[in-house]
Design a protein around this motif. Sequence first.
Motif, PDB file in Angstrom:
ATOM      1  N   THR A 137       0.825  -1.210   0.000  1.00 24.13           N
ATOM      2  CA  THR A 137       0.000   0.000   0.000  1.00 24.13           C
ATOM      3  C   THR A 137       0.857   1.256   0.000  1.00 24.13           C
ATOM      4  O   THR A 137       0.582   2.213  -0.733  1.00 24.13           O
ATOM      5  N   ALA A 138       1.930   1.237   0.801  1.00 23.70           N
ATOM      6  CA  ALA A 138       2.750   2.447   0.960  1.00 23.70           C
ATOM      7  C   ALA A 138       3.454   2.843  -0.335  1.00 23.70           C
ATOM      8  O   ALA A 138       3.862   3.988  -0.500  1.00 23.70           O
ATOM      9  N   ARG A 139       3.571   1.906  -1.266  1.00 24.56           N
ATOM     10  CA  ARG A 139       4.237   2.197  -2.537  1.00 24.56           C
ATOM     11  C   ARG A 139       3.489   3.284  -3.314  1.00 24.56           C
ATOM     12  O   ARG A 139       4.088   4.226  -3.823  1.00 24.56           O
ATOM     13  N   ASP A 140       2.166   3.169  -3.399  1.00 27.36           N
ATOM     14  CA  ASP A 140       1.390   4.095  -4.246  1.00 27.36           C
ATOM     15  C   ASP A 140       0.534   5.084  -3.463  1.00 27.36           C
ATOM     16  O   ASP A 140       0.111   6.098  -4.019  1.00 27.36           O
ATOM     17  N   PHE A 141       0.231   4.762  -2.203  1.00 29.18           N
ATOM     18  CA  PHE A 141      -0.759   5.552  -1.461  1.00 29.18           C
ATOM     19  C   PHE A 141      -0.101   6.394  -0.377  1.00 29.18           C
ATOM     20  O   PHE A 141       0.826   5.944   0.304  1.00 29.18           O
ATOM     21  N   GLY A 142      -0.636   7.616  -0.211  1.00 34.80           N
ATOM     22  CA  GLY A 142      -0.106   8.526   0.807  1.00 34.80           C
ATOM     23  C   GLY A 142      -0.736   8.304   2.172  1.00 34.80           C
ATOM     24  O   GLY A 142      -0.099   8.484   3.204  1.00 34.80           O
ATOM     25  N   LEU A 169       6.584   0.218   8.798  1.00 33.07           N
ATOM     26  CA  LEU A 169       6.746   0.918   7.509  1.00 33.07           C
ATOM     27  C   LEU A 169       8.169   0.762   6.985  1.00 33.07           C
ATOM     28  O   LEU A 169       9.126   0.893   7.752  1.00 33.07           O
ATOM     29  N   PRO A 170       8.308   0.554   5.681  1.00 33.31           N
ATOM     30  CA  PRO A 170       9.660   0.520   5.112  1.00 33.31           C
ATOM     31  C   PRO A 170      10.353   1.876   5.272  1.00 33.31           C
ATOM     32  O   PRO A 170       9.676   2.911   5.289  1.00 33.31           O
ATOM     33  N   GLU A 171      11.680   1.868   5.397  1.00 30.89           N
ATOM     34  CA  GLU A 171      12.503   3.092   5.453  1.00 30.89           C
ATOM     35  C   GLU A 171      12.060   4.066   4.372  1.00 30.89           C
ATOM     36  O   GLU A 171      11.915   3.677   3.215  1.00 30.89           O
ATOM     37  N   ASP A 200       6.473   7.211   2.322  1.00 34.05           N
ATOM     38  CA  ASP A 200       5.667   8.423   2.474  1.00 34.05           C
ATOM     39  C   ASP A 200       4.225   7.965   2.689  1.00 34.05           C
ATOM     40  O   ASP A 200       3.434   7.911   1.755  1.00 34.05           O
ATOM     41  N   PHE A 201       3.913   7.569   3.913  1.00 30.52           N
ATOM     42  CA  PHE A 201       2.600   6.976   4.179  1.00 30.52           C
ATOM     43  C   PHE A 201       2.148   7.311   5.590  1.00 30.52           C
ATOM     44  O   PHE A 201       2.914   7.230   6.546  1.00 30.52           O
ATOM     45  N   GLN A 202       0.865   7.685   5.686  1.00 32.17           N
ATOM     46  CA  GLN A 202       0.287   8.043   6.983  1.00 32.17           C
ATOM     47  C   GLN A 202      -0.968   7.201   7.221  1.00 32.17           C
ATOM     48  O   GLN A 202      -1.925   7.287   6.444  1.00 32.17           O
TER      49      GLN A 202
END
Length: 343
Positions: free
Chosen positions: A28-33, A62-64, A67-69
Motif C-alpha cells: 500500500t505504501a508504494r502508491d498511497f499517501g 513501515l519501510p525506510e 511516504d505513508f500516513q
Amino acid sequence: MTLTIKRPDDWHLHLRDGEMLAGVLPETARDFGRAIVMPNLVPPVVTSADAAAYRARIMAALPEGADFQPLMTLYLTEATNAGDVAAAHASGLVTAVKLYPAGATTNSDSGVRDFDNVQGVLEKMAEIGLPLCVHGEVTDPSVDIFDREAVFIDRVLDPLRRRIPDLKVVMEHITTADGVGYVLSQDNVGATITTHHLIINRNDLLVGGIHPHYYCLPIAKREEHRRALVEAATGGDTRFFLGTDSAPHTDPNKESACGCAGVFSATNTMACLAHVFEEANALERLEGFASLHGPAFYGLEPSAAMLTLTRHADPVTYPAKIETGAGPVTVFDPGFPLHWTTS
Ligand code: DOR
Ligand code: ZN
C-alpha cells in the motif's frame, strides 16, 4: 503515455497485524499517501489507547523512507464511550469510527446489535464532525446475501440518517445501484467503491467453478450493479471515492472448505483502476476518484506528493501472490492484461 496525479489515498484498507502487517504494508505504501485503517483486528481496535498502540505498530512496520500516513479508526461497540471517541478525534489520532453490524463479516462479533445503545456516541460524532464508516449489510439470516445491502439501506441506514441527519456517513464498499442511488439522494453521505467491485460481477465468482479469491463481503452482485458502480466512480461526482477494501488472508484460509472473505488488491490497484477509467474514457477523472474526493469528504487537504502512471503498449506483469511471514497472499486478478505501472 503518462498520467501524473496527486498521490492517491485508500479510504478503506485492512492492514492486519504482526507478520501479515509487515508483509502487506509496503504494497500500500508504494502508491498511497494515506489510508483509513480498518479496526477489525482480534480483539478489535475499540478504544483510543488501542488505536494509538496499533498506529505505533503500523509506523514501526513501515519501510525506510515510506511516504505513508495511517488514518486510524475505532470499532464501534455498544460499550463505546462518547468521551473517549471525542478525545481521540480532538487529538488527531482518529479519523473515523467504523460500524459493523454484529456478525456481518470477518471479525465483526463485537459489532452493534441494538442501535439504541450507540445513539449517544453517534450524536456526539455528529456534533464534532467525525464521520461514521458503515459496513452496510443486514445480518438477518432470512435476507438473501445478494439483497443485504439494499435491505440495510431501508431498514437501518435510512432510519439512522433520519434520527441524526447531521452525522457524516461513508457507505463503505458499495456494491449495488441501490447504494449509488442512496448516496445521490442524501446530504452528508459519501461512499467508497473498491477496485474489485468495479471489475468483477457474481458470475466471475461462481461460473466455471468457485473462485475463492473473488469472494468478499459485500459479495459481488449482478453485472447491472457493477456497471452502476463504474458509472459512479468514473462520473466525477465527488461523493464517490476509492476505498480498496484490500483485505489479505493467506491462501490456505481462502482456498478452504469455508474460505475467508476478502480480496487483496493493494499491489495492482492503481493499474486496475487506470484500465477501468481508460475503458470508460474517463482517465482525466481518475485523480478525482483516487486522490481528491476522499480528502474533500473528510475535510483534509489532498496529498502534496504526486504519482505518475505510465501506459505500456505491451502488458505488464504484477506478482500473482506476495509472500508474507504469515503465508502467501494471492493478488487480485482482474482477468484482463494490465498495461499500467506507477512511479
Ligand atoms: O471481504 C471482506 N473482508 N469484507 C469485510 O467486510 C471484511 C474484510 C476482512 O476483514 O477480511
Ligand atoms: Zn473492509
